[in-house]
Design a protein around this motif. Structure first.
Motif, PDB file in Angstrom:
ATOM      1  N   ILE A 162       0.833  -1.215   0.000  1.00 54.45           N
ATOM      2  CA  ILE A 162       0.000   0.000   0.000  1.00 54.45           C
ATOM      3  C   ILE A 162       0.860   1.254   0.000  1.00 54.45           C
ATOM      4  N   ALA A 163       1.761   1.361   0.963  1.00 50.25           N
ATOM      5  CA  ALA A 163       2.584   2.579   1.064  1.00 50.25           C
ATOM      6  C   ALA A 163       3.835   2.293   1.881  1.00 50.25           C
ATOM      7  N   SER A 164       4.909   2.976   1.524  1.00 49.34           N
ATOM      8  CA  SER A 164       6.135   2.877   2.314  1.00 49.34           C
ATOM      9  C   SER A 164       5.998   3.767   3.549  1.00 49.34           C
ATOM     10  N   LEU A 165       6.872   3.553   4.523  1.00 46.35           N
ATOM     11  CA  LEU A 165       6.753   4.281   5.790  1.00 46.35           C
ATOM     12  C   LEU A 165       6.961   5.785   5.624  1.00 46.35           C
ATOM     13  N   ASP A 166       7.682   6.209   4.597  1.00 47.47           N
ATOM     14  CA  ASP A 166       7.891   7.652   4.442  1.00 47.47           C
ATOM     15  C   ASP A 166       6.618   8.396   4.063  1.00 47.47           C
ATOM     16  N   LYS A 167       5.561   7.663   3.724  1.00 49.79           N
ATOM     17  CA  LYS A 167       4.258   8.271   3.437  1.00 49.79           C
ATOM     18  C   LYS A 167       3.337   8.263   4.660  1.00 49.79           C
ATOM     19  N   ILE A 168       3.790   7.640   5.751  1.00 50.18           N
ATOM     20  CA  ILE A 168       2.988   7.510   6.976  1.00 50.18           C
ATOM     21  C   ILE A 168       3.513   8.476   8.036  1.00 50.18           C
ATOM     22  N   ASP A 169       2.644   9.358   8.517  1.00 56.06           N
ATOM     23  CA  ASP A 169       3.068  10.319   9.538  1.00 56.06           C
ATOM     24  C   ASP A 169       3.081   9.717  10.938  1.00 56.06           C
ATOM     25  N   TYR A 170       2.031   8.950  11.254  1.00 52.68           N
ATOM     26  CA  TYR A 170       1.904   8.365  12.586  1.00 52.68           C
ATOM     27  C   TYR A 170       1.517   6.891  12.486  1.00 52.68           C
ATOM     28  N   MET A 171       2.166   6.068  13.283  1.00 52.97           N
ATOM     29  CA  MET A 171       1.825   4.649  13.404  1.00 52.97           C
ATOM     30  C   MET A 171       1.379   4.440  14.850  1.00 52.97           C
ATOM     31  N   ILE A 172       0.098   4.084  15.044  1.00 53.79           N
ATOM     32  CA  ILE A 172      -0.446   3.943  16.398  1.00 53.79           C
ATOM     33  C   ILE A 172      -0.762   2.477  16.653  1.00 53.79           C
ATOM     34  N   THR A 173      -0.150   1.924  17.703  1.00 52.57           N
ATOM     35  CA  THR A 173      -0.325   0.514  18.015  1.00 52.57           C
ATOM     36  C   THR A 173      -0.428   0.318  19.523  1.00 52.57           C
ATOM     37  N   ASP A 174      -0.430  -0.946  19.955  1.00 56.22           N
ATOM     38  CA  ASP A 174      -0.620  -1.231  21.378  1.00 56.22           C
ATOM     39  C   ASP A 174       0.704  -1.531  22.078  1.00 56.22           C
ATOM     40  N   HIS A 175       0.635  -1.667  23.396  1.00 52.55           N
ATOM     41  CA  HIS A 175       1.828  -1.802  24.233  1.00 52.55           C
ATOM     42  C   HIS A 175       2.507  -3.167  24.125  1.00 52.55           C
ATOM     43  N   ASN A 176       1.914  -4.093  23.364  1.00 55.18           N
ATOM     44  CA  ASN A 176       2.531  -5.417  23.210  1.00 55.18           C
ATOM     45  C   ASN A 176       3.578  -5.462  22.101  1.00 55.18           C
ATOM     46  N   LEU A 177       3.830  -4.333  21.450  1.00 54.23           N
ATOM     47  CA  LEU A 177       4.807  -4.313  20.360  1.00 54.23           C
ATOM     48  C   LEU A 177       6.208  -4.629  20.901  1.00 54.23           C
ATOM     49  N   PRO A 178       6.890  -5.619  20.308  1.00 53.00           N
ATOM     50  CA  PRO A 178       8.242  -5.963  20.770  1.00 53.00           C
ATOM     51  C   PRO A 178       9.207  -4.788  20.669  1.00 53.00           C
ATOM     52  N   THR A 179      10.165  -4.746  21.586  1.00 51.05           N
ATOM     53  CA  THR A 179      11.101  -3.623  21.695  1.00 51.05           C
ATOM     54  C   THR A 179      11.906  -3.402  20.427  1.00 51.05           C
ATOM     55  N   HIS A 180      12.256  -4.478  19.710  1.00 49.37           N
ATOM     56  CA  HIS A 180      13.107  -4.290  18.531  1.00 49.37           C
ATOM     57  C   HIS A 180      12.394  -3.501  17.432  1.00 49.37           C
ATOM     58  N   PHE A 181      11.054  -3.605  17.376  1.00 47.49           N
ATOM     59  CA  PHE A 181      10.307  -2.785  16.414  1.00 47.49           C
ATOM     60  C   PHE A 181      10.345  -1.311  16.829  1.00 47.49           C
TER      61      PHE A 181
END
Length: 254
Positions: free
Chosen positions: A219-238
């Motif tokens: 769909i889109a590369s990250l340079d086209k995304i201003d904000y990525m909103i997720t939950d607290h279970n995201l692993p630290t390396h991400f």
């Protein structure tokens, strides 16, 4: 408890335990075996569960993408927290786009009291949620994806380039640092690409299980995304990887 409530509860339990015995269900729901059997027969006919010896299990999705009904109850607490965080970026007077998807659907619950808000969407559940509110609704005209409860191929009926969309809240089935966001369905992907092109700020709302996956359609590369909103279970390396990108990673908390 009404039949629909019981059936929803059965699916919620199966999302957690995967396989449940009949005896467990009768105790949990406090119903007779005959009543439970009617619910299970209906869910089986709908293709949502499969009967096995002494119990039931969820039917596995065939093509990788689970149904919208399954996703509506999967990781629900995390999706609600993500949606609440998204709502903090929505102001009175905004014109926003809310994508079809189980996470973005939750946003609609938190914005009903915003003043002079316009919501453009292709999600039938979002429309239903906001129908009796003061929010101005614009729904994409086009073909209905019945299994996803969404409208795609927007160019049939409306020129969306005339809309001044300030913020787009987009879903994704896969997120990687290298490839950005991706999805399973081509028509959904085309609609999301167009909305990303038209909107001033792009928010991706996705639970942590979507990270590290690169699925069928980019769909889109990250340079086209201003904000990525997720939950607290995201692993630290991400979290560490996102520090090297231009995308602002926002973690919703308990």
């Amino acid at each position: 408890m009404f039949p629909l409530e019981r059936q929803k509860k059965i699916l919620e339990l199966l999302m957690i335990k995967k396989v449940i015995k009949i005896t467990e269900l009768t105790e949990e729901l406090e119903v007779s075996v005959d009543t439970l059997r009617r619910d299970l027969n209906l869910l089986t006919e709908q293709g949502k569960i499969e009967k096995i010896y002494g119990g039931v299990k969820l039917v596995e999705s065939t093509f990788g993408e689970s149904s919208i009904d399954e996703r509506m109850i999967s990781h629900l607490k995390e999706k609600e927290m993500i949606a609440q965080k998204c709502s903090e970026f929505i102001n009175d007077g905004d014109c926003i786009y809310i994508d079809s998807g189980s996470t973005t659907y939750q946003i609609a619950k938190y914005i009903k009291n915003k003043k002079n808000l316009t919501v453009v969407t292709n999600s039938i559940p979002v429309v239903n949620e906001l129908l009796n509110s003061d929010v101005e609704l614009v729904i994409i005209g086009g073909k209905v994806r019945k299994n996803e409860k969404s409208v795609v191929t927007y160019e049939y009926l409306f020129n969306f380039s005339e809309l001044n969309i300030l913020k787009a809240f987009i879903c994704a089935s896969g997120i990687t640092i290298e490839k950005g966001i991706s999805d399973y369905n081509l028509e959904e992907a085309i609609t999301r690409k167009k909305m990303i092109e038209l909107s001033k700020e792009i928010f991706v709302a996705a639970d942590s299980t979507k990270f590290g996956k690169d699925v069928t359609i980019g769909i889109a590369s990250l340079d086209k995304i201003d904000y990525m909103i997720t939950d607290h279970n995201l692993p630290t390396h991400f979290v560490n990887q996102f520090k090297k990108t231009s995308t602002n990673l926002i973690i919703s908390q308990n």
